[in-house]
Design a protein around this motif. Structure first.
Motif, PDB file in Angstrom:
ATOM      1  N   GLN A  94       0.805  -1.220   0.000  1.00  0.00           N
ATOM      2  CA  GLN A  94       0.000   0.000   0.000  1.00  0.00           C
ATOM      3  C   GLN A  94       0.841   1.275   0.000  1.00  0.00           C
ATOM      4  OE1 GLN A  94      -2.720  -0.542   3.297  1.00  0.00           O
ATOM      5  NE2 GLN A  94      -4.106  -1.765   2.050  1.00  0.00           N
ATOM      6  N   HIS A  95       2.158   1.130  -0.225  1.00  0.00           N
ATOM      7  CA  HIS A  95       3.006   2.308  -0.375  1.00  0.00           C
ATOM      8  C   HIS A  95       2.615   2.992  -1.684  1.00  0.00           C
ATOM      9  CE1 HIS A  95       6.690   4.679  -1.076  1.00  0.00           C
ATOM     10  NE2 HIS A  95       6.740   4.721   0.252  1.00  0.00           N
ATOM     11  N   GLU A  96       2.540   4.292  -1.687  1.00  0.00           N
ATOM     12  CA  GLU A  96       2.007   5.025  -2.842  1.00  0.00           C
ATOM     13  C   GLU A  96       2.795   4.805  -4.140  1.00  0.00           C
ATOM     14  OE1 GLU A  96       4.026   9.340  -1.802  1.00  0.00           O
ATOM     15  OE2 GLU A  96       2.149   8.763  -0.837  1.00  0.00           O
ATOM     16  N   ASP A  97       4.090   4.523  -4.055  1.00  0.00           N
ATOM     17  CA  ASP A  97       4.894   4.348  -5.261  1.00  0.00           C
ATOM     18  C   ASP A  97       5.196   2.885  -5.586  1.00  0.00           C
ATOM     19  OD1 ASP A  97       5.040   7.097  -5.533  1.00  0.00           O
ATOM     20  OD2 ASP A  97       6.873   7.246  -4.334  1.00  0.00           O
ATOM     21  N   CYS A  98       4.659   1.938  -4.837  1.00  0.00           N
ATOM     22  CA  CYS A  98       5.090   0.550  -4.994  1.00  0.00           C
ATOM     23  C   CYS A  98       4.018  -0.352  -5.611  1.00  0.00           C
ATOM     24  CB  CYS A  98       5.531  -0.015  -3.647  1.00  0.00           C
ATOM     25  SG  CYS A  98       6.141  -1.701  -3.720  1.00  0.00           S
ATOM     26  N   ASN A  99       2.994  -0.687  -4.859  1.00  0.00           N
ATOM     27  CA  ASN A  99       1.902  -1.571  -5.273  1.00  0.00           C
ATOM     28  C   ASN A  99       2.386  -2.970  -5.701  1.00  0.00           C
ATOM     29  OD1 ASN A  99      -0.838  -2.025  -5.509  1.00  0.00           O
ATOM     30  ND2 ASN A  99      -0.844  -1.624  -7.708  1.00  0.00           N
ATOM     31  N   ARG A 100       3.534  -3.407  -5.160  1.00  0.00           N
ATOM     32  CA  ARG A 100       4.092  -4.717  -5.487  1.00  0.00           C
ATOM     33  C   ARG A 100       3.263  -5.816  -4.832  1.00  0.00           C
ATOM     34  NH1 ARG A 100       9.934  -5.421  -3.398  1.00  0.00           N
ATOM     35  NH2 ARG A 100      10.341  -4.025  -5.130  1.00  0.00           N
ATOM     36  N   LEU A 101       3.045  -6.907  -5.556  1.00  0.00           N
ATOM     37  CA  LEU A 101       2.350  -8.064  -5.015  1.00  0.00           C
ATOM     38  C   LEU A 101       3.339  -8.838  -4.149  1.00  0.00           C
ATOM     39  CD1 LEU A 101      -0.112  -9.918  -4.805  1.00  0.00           C
ATOM     40  CD2 LEU A 101       0.717 -11.084  -6.852  1.00  0.00           C
ATOM     41  N   ASP A 102       3.042  -8.955  -2.863  1.00  0.00           N
ATOM     42  CA  ASP A 102       3.926  -9.651  -1.926  1.00  0.00           C
ATOM     43  C   ASP A 102       3.178 -10.840  -1.349  1.00  0.00           C
ATOM     44  OD1 ASP A 102       5.752 -10.402   0.043  1.00  0.00           O
ATOM     45  OD2 ASP A 102       6.272  -8.330   0.525  1.00  0.00           O
ATOM     46  N   PHE A 103       3.783 -12.010  -1.442  1.00  0.00           N
ATOM     47  CA  PHE A 103       3.125 -13.215  -0.951  1.00  0.00           C
ATOM     48  C   PHE A 103       3.271 -13.399   0.555  1.00  0.00           C
ATOM     49  CE2 PHE A 103       3.912 -14.125  -5.468  1.00  0.00           C
ATOM     50  CZ  PHE A 103       2.595 -14.253  -5.857  1.00  0.00           C
ATOM     51  N   THR A 152       1.992  -6.191   8.011  1.00  0.00           N
ATOM     52  CA  THR A 152       1.002  -5.204   8.433  1.00  0.00           C
ATOM     53  C   THR A 152       1.658  -4.290   9.459  1.00  0.00           C
ATOM     54  OG1 THR A 152      -0.768  -6.801   8.080  1.00  0.00           O
ATOM     55  CG2 THR A 152      -1.291  -4.867   9.410  1.00  0.00           C
ATOM     56  N   CYS A 153       1.611  -2.998   9.211  1.00  0.00           N
ATOM     57  CA  CYS A 153       2.207  -2.012  10.110  1.00  0.00           C
ATOM     58  C   CYS A 153       1.377  -1.933  11.393  1.00  0.00           C
ATOM     59  CB  CYS A 153       2.254  -0.651   9.421  1.00  0.00           C
ATOM     60  SG  CYS A 153       2.883   0.664  10.479  1.00  0.00           S
ATOM     61  N   HIS A 154       2.046  -1.937  12.530  1.00  0.00           N
ATOM     62  CA  HIS A 154       1.345  -1.848  13.818  1.00  0.00           C
ATOM     63  C   HIS A 154       0.821  -0.441  14.082  1.00  0.00           C
ATOM     64  CE1 HIS A 154       2.478  -5.872  14.963  1.00  0.00           C
ATOM     65  NE2 HIS A 154       3.752  -5.610  14.702  1.00  0.00           N
ATOM     66  N   GLY A 155       1.398   0.552  13.420  1.00  0.00           N
ATOM     67  CA  GLY A 155       0.972   1.929  13.623  1.00  0.00           C
ATOM     68  C   GLY A 155      -0.230   2.304  12.783  1.00  0.00           C
ATOM     69  N   VAL A 204      -0.808  -2.521   4.771  1.00  0.00           N
ATOM     70  CA  VAL A 204      -0.025  -3.679   4.364  1.00  0.00           C
ATOM     71  C   VAL A 204       1.125  -3.215   3.478  1.00  0.00           C
ATOM     72  CG1 VAL A 204      -0.101  -5.863   3.094  1.00  0.00           C
ATOM     73  CG2 VAL A 204      -2.037  -5.175   4.505  1.00  0.00           C
ATOM     74  N   PHE A 205       2.347  -3.755   3.742  1.00  0.00           N
ATOM     75  CA  PHE A 205       3.526  -3.360   2.994  1.00  0.00           C
ATOM     76  C   PHE A 205       4.370  -4.564   2.611  1.00  0.00           C
ATOM     77  CE2 PHE A 205       2.410   0.291   5.625  1.00  0.00           C
ATOM     78  CZ  PHE A 205       2.319   1.278   4.662  1.00  0.00           C
TER      79      PHE A 205
END
Length: 166
Positions: free
Chosen positions: A16-25, A29-32, A36-37
């Motif tokens: 969900q990074h604005e410049d990435c959108n990479r599919l990660d298997f 999940t950020c605790h803050g 999802v990253f």
């Protein structure tokens, strides 16, 4: 926000990074911010998390007594130390620095430079962590005895048995 492939549509998620959108298997999940990253953007700094310190606790170590003092929200270190001194719990005489028990070694033992010997259960510095380096003495063990050893006094069991056999 699903991800996956045609064969496995529910597998993984997109970063969900604005410049990435990479599919990660194996997404993180950020605790803050609860987003999802991918591996590259999982840290607070990498995705510039606005809630990076929501669960963080900050402490200051008192130089006089080595006690850890928790800072309150928005409090400066100096103010936290002053609050600690005024509370009456600051006692410089309680400051003890454990040292390596090996003769002529003056190394101060901290959480990162000590080792506990598995033979004698003694805490020593890393230089003396091997049993041959710190005059290791295993704990005193009583000798094992068999049932026949108990009759070794006058008229012991073994001599009575041999006398009856004759």
């Amino acid at each position: 926000m699903g991800g996956g492939t045609e064969a496995f549509p529910d597998l993984g998620e997109h970063c969900q990074h604005e410049d990435c959108n990479r599919l990660d298997f194996l997404p993180f999940t950020c605790h803050g911010c609860k987003k999802v990253f991918c591996l590259e953007h999982r840290s607070y700094a990498a995705h510039v998390c606005p809630k990076a310190d929501h669960n963080s606790r900050f402490v200051v170590v008192c130089e006089a007594c080595s006690m850890s003092i928790e800072k309150r929200a928005g409090e400066e270190e100096k103010a936290a130390l002053e609050r600690h001194e005024k509370s009456g719990s600051c006692d410089p005489s309680k400051k003890k620095k454990p040292r390596c028990p090996v003769k002529r070694c003056k190394e101060v033992l901290t959480f990162s430079n000590n080792s506990t010997c598995k033979v004698c259960n003694q805490s020593v510095c890393l230089k003396h962590r091997f049993p041959s380096d710190h005059a290791c003495k295993p704990p005193l063990r009583l000798p094992t005895r068999s049932g026949m050893d108990c009759g070794d006094r006058k008229g012991n069991v073994s001599s009575r048995l041999s006398a009856k056999a004759c």
